[in-house]
Design a protein around this motif. Structure first.
Motif, PDB file in Angstrom:
ATOM      1  N   ARG A  64       0.845  -1.207   0.000  1.00  0.00           N
ATOM      2  CA  ARG A  64       0.000   0.000   0.000  1.00  0.00           C
ATOM      3  C   ARG A  64       0.877   1.253   0.000  1.00  0.00           C
ATOM      4  N   ARG A  78       4.515  14.267  13.988  1.00  0.00           N
ATOM      5  CA  ARG A  78       5.975  14.241  14.216  1.00  0.00           C
ATOM      6  C   ARG A  78       6.654  15.576  13.975  1.00  0.00           C
ATOM      7  N   LYS A 133       2.906  -3.873  21.081  1.00  0.00           N
ATOM      8  CA  LYS A 133       2.390  -2.525  21.374  1.00  0.00           C
ATOM      9  C   LYS A 133       1.364  -2.640  22.516  1.00  0.00           C
ATOM     10  N   SER A 135      -1.588  -1.903  22.661  1.00  0.00           N
ATOM     11  CA  SER A 135      -2.879  -2.386  22.156  1.00  0.00           C
ATOM     12  C   SER A 135      -2.934  -3.905  22.082  1.00  0.00           C
TER      13      SER A 135
HETATM   14  P1  0O2 Z   1      -1.580   1.917   8.103  1.00  0.00           P
HETATM   15  O1  0O2 Z   1      -2.912   2.208   7.541  1.00  0.00           O
HETATM   16  O2  0O2 Z   1      -1.416   0.456   8.442  1.00  0.00           O
HETATM   17  O3  0O2 Z   1      -0.453   2.461   7.321  1.00  0.00           O
HETATM   18  P2  0O2 Z   1       6.636   4.401  16.414  1.00  0.00           P
HETATM   19  O4  0O2 Z   1       5.659   3.570  17.203  1.00  0.00           O
HETATM   20  O5  0O2 Z   1       6.369   5.870  16.490  1.00  0.00           O
HETATM   21  O6  0O2 Z   1       8.062   3.987  16.633  1.00  0.00           O
HETATM   22  P3  0O2 Z   1       5.258   4.318  13.909  1.00  0.00           P
HETATM   23  O7  0O2 Z   1       5.672   5.245  12.866  1.00  0.00           O
HETATM   24  O8  0O2 Z   1       3.959   4.544  14.591  1.00  0.00           O
HETATM   25  O9  0O2 Z   1       6.458   4.037  14.925  1.00  0.00           O
HETATM   26  O10 0O2 Z   1       5.256   3.053  13.114  1.00  0.00           O
HETATM   27  P4  0O2 Z   1       5.297   1.580  13.551  1.00  0.00           P
HETATM   28  O11 0O2 Z   1       5.062   1.391  14.991  1.00  0.00           O
HETATM   29  O12 0O2 Z   1       6.502   0.970  12.939  1.00  0.00           O
HETATM   30  O13 0O2 Z   1       4.069   1.039  12.758  1.00  0.00           O
HETATM   31  C1  0O2 Z   1       2.848   1.674  12.656  1.00  0.00           C
HETATM   32  C2  0O2 Z   1       2.028   0.722  11.815  1.00  0.00           C
HETATM   33  O14 0O2 Z   1       1.968  -0.545  12.490  1.00  0.00           O
HETATM   34  C3  0O2 Z   1       0.603   1.162  11.656  1.00  0.00           C
HETATM   35  O15 0O2 Z   1       0.534   1.928  10.498  1.00  0.00           O
HETATM   36  C4  0O2 Z   1      -0.125  -0.170  11.515  1.00  0.00           C
HETATM   37  O16 0O2 Z   1      -0.001  -0.692  10.216  1.00  0.00           O
HETATM   38  C5  0O2 Z   1       0.649  -1.047  12.453  1.00  0.00           C
HETATM   39  N1  0O2 Z   1       0.158  -0.933  13.833  1.00  0.00           N
HETATM   40  C6  0O2 Z   1       0.841  -0.467  14.890  1.00  0.00           C
HETATM   41  N2  0O2 Z   1       0.100  -0.524  16.012  1.00  0.00           N
HETATM   42  C7  0O2 Z   1      -1.080  -1.075  15.648  1.00  0.00           C
HETATM   43  C8  0O2 Z   1      -2.275  -1.400  16.372  1.00  0.00           C
HETATM   44  O17 0O2 Z   1      -2.403  -1.209  17.577  1.00  0.00           O
HETATM   45  N3  0O2 Z   1      -3.282  -1.930  15.629  1.00  0.00           N
HETATM   46  C9  0O2 Z   1      -3.186  -2.179  14.298  1.00  0.00           C
HETATM   47  N4  0O2 Z   1      -4.237  -2.721  13.680  1.00  0.00           N
HETATM   48  N5  0O2 Z   1      -2.080  -1.847  13.598  1.00  0.00           N
HETATM   49  C10 0O2 Z   1      -1.045  -1.317  14.262  1.00  0.00           C
HETATM   50  P5  0O2 Z   1      -0.452   3.171  10.382  1.00  0.00           P
HETATM   51  O18 0O2 Z   1       0.287   4.259   9.722  1.00  0.00           O
HETATM   52  O19 0O2 Z   1      -1.070   3.479  11.715  1.00  0.00           O
HETATM   53  O20 0O2 Z   1      -1.594   2.694   9.471  1.00  0.00           O
END
Ligand code: 0O2
Length: 224
Positions: A64, A78, A133, A135
């Motif tokens: 995506r 950020r 995480k 969650s």
């Molecule tokens: P989308 O639509 O999937 O792109 P950081 O925690 O700040 O070090 P950051 O940038 O938040 O880092 O990114 P991280 O932790 O590497 O990854 C974030 C992505 O992981 C999210 O992307 C989700 O795809 C997934 N993710 C992380 N936490 C959760 C959660 O609690 N539930 C779900 N379903 N997915 C999660 P985006 O950009 O949020 O969305």
């Protein structure tokens, strides 16, 4: 459009979405190219492993491209300025690929494979299986630079490869859908339901562990 500090709302945001959609096409296209390259390379691997060993750790692959609104939201969170160089340094998941595997061991096998590829440079590994995480989310995220060969040059484009098991993917996909529905209602998921979601994540993980143990047992018995 120059370097501007984001405001929480107002016309700036609209201008930025429009700029990303129109003036930033060459910048965004690089990420699209990286995704094409990544998806194709990992599909080739899947074919190779199945053909050679009769088994591939890859269940399925999804890619995506982050949409402009979601990119701007992350920039706001950020404090990243609206500048292509800054964004490419600070926001590493504009191009995203998800690899879903069968077993937990397969996740780490994919990580090891990624580490030794010549067309990928690993920048960071975030292990949310070891450290889930709050969650309950689990998976391993590998931030890479992916090689893209253009007509006159070679570029290295940042991308995030998320690797998780079917069970982790089941939870994350449905939890994401529930979160999205709630955001539409402009609300937060109540604490007791967050706790329920967390419990489901834990029991999904217990199933992963059980399946891994079963696989190890069956593989060991084959070799006796
Ligand atoms: P989308 O639509 O999937 O792109 P950081 O925690 O700040 O070090 P950051 O940038 O938040 O880092 O990114 P991280 O932790 O590497 O990854 C974030 C992505 O992981 C999210 O992307 C989700 O795809 C997934 N993710 C992380 N936490 C959760 C959660 O609690 N539930 C779900 N379903 N997915 C999660 P985006 O950009 O949020 O969305």
């Amino acid at each position: 459009m120059g370097d501007i500090q984001l405001t929480k709302s107002g016309p700036d945001k609209f201008d930025m979405v429009e700029a990303i959609k129109n003036e930033w096409i060459p910048f965004i296209k690089r990420y699209e190219m990286a995704l094409i390259e990544l998806e194709s390379n990992f599909k080739i691997l899947d074919l190779e492993w199945n053909a050679t060993y009769g088994y591939s750790p890859i269940e399925h692959i999804k890619t995506r491209l982050k949409n402009p609104t979601s990119l701007i939201r992350k920039m706001e969170d950020r404090n990243v300025i609206f500048n292509q160089e800054e964004i490419s340094k600070m926001i590493t998941d504009i191009a995203g690929m998800r690899i879903v595997t069968g077993f937990i061991d397969d996740v780490y096998m994919m990580v090891d494979h990624i580490k030794q590829r010549k067309d990928l440079r690993v920048v960071q590994i975030k292990d949310y299986i070891e450290n889930p995480k709050p969650s309950g989310y689990r998976g391993v995220h590998v931030i890479v630079e992916s090689q893209v060969i253009l007509s006159n040059t070679v570029v290295w484009v940042p991308a995030e490869i998320q690797i998780r098991t079917l069970s982790m993917d089941f939870w994350a996909s449905l939890e994401h859908k529930l979160q999205y529905k709630y955001k539409n209602n402009d609300g937060q998921i109540p604490d007791k339901d967050k706790k329920l979601l967390h419990d489901v994540a834990e029991s999904s993980f217990e199933n992963d562990i059980k399946m891994s143990k079963l696989r190890k047992k069956l593989l060991a018995s084959q070799h006796i």
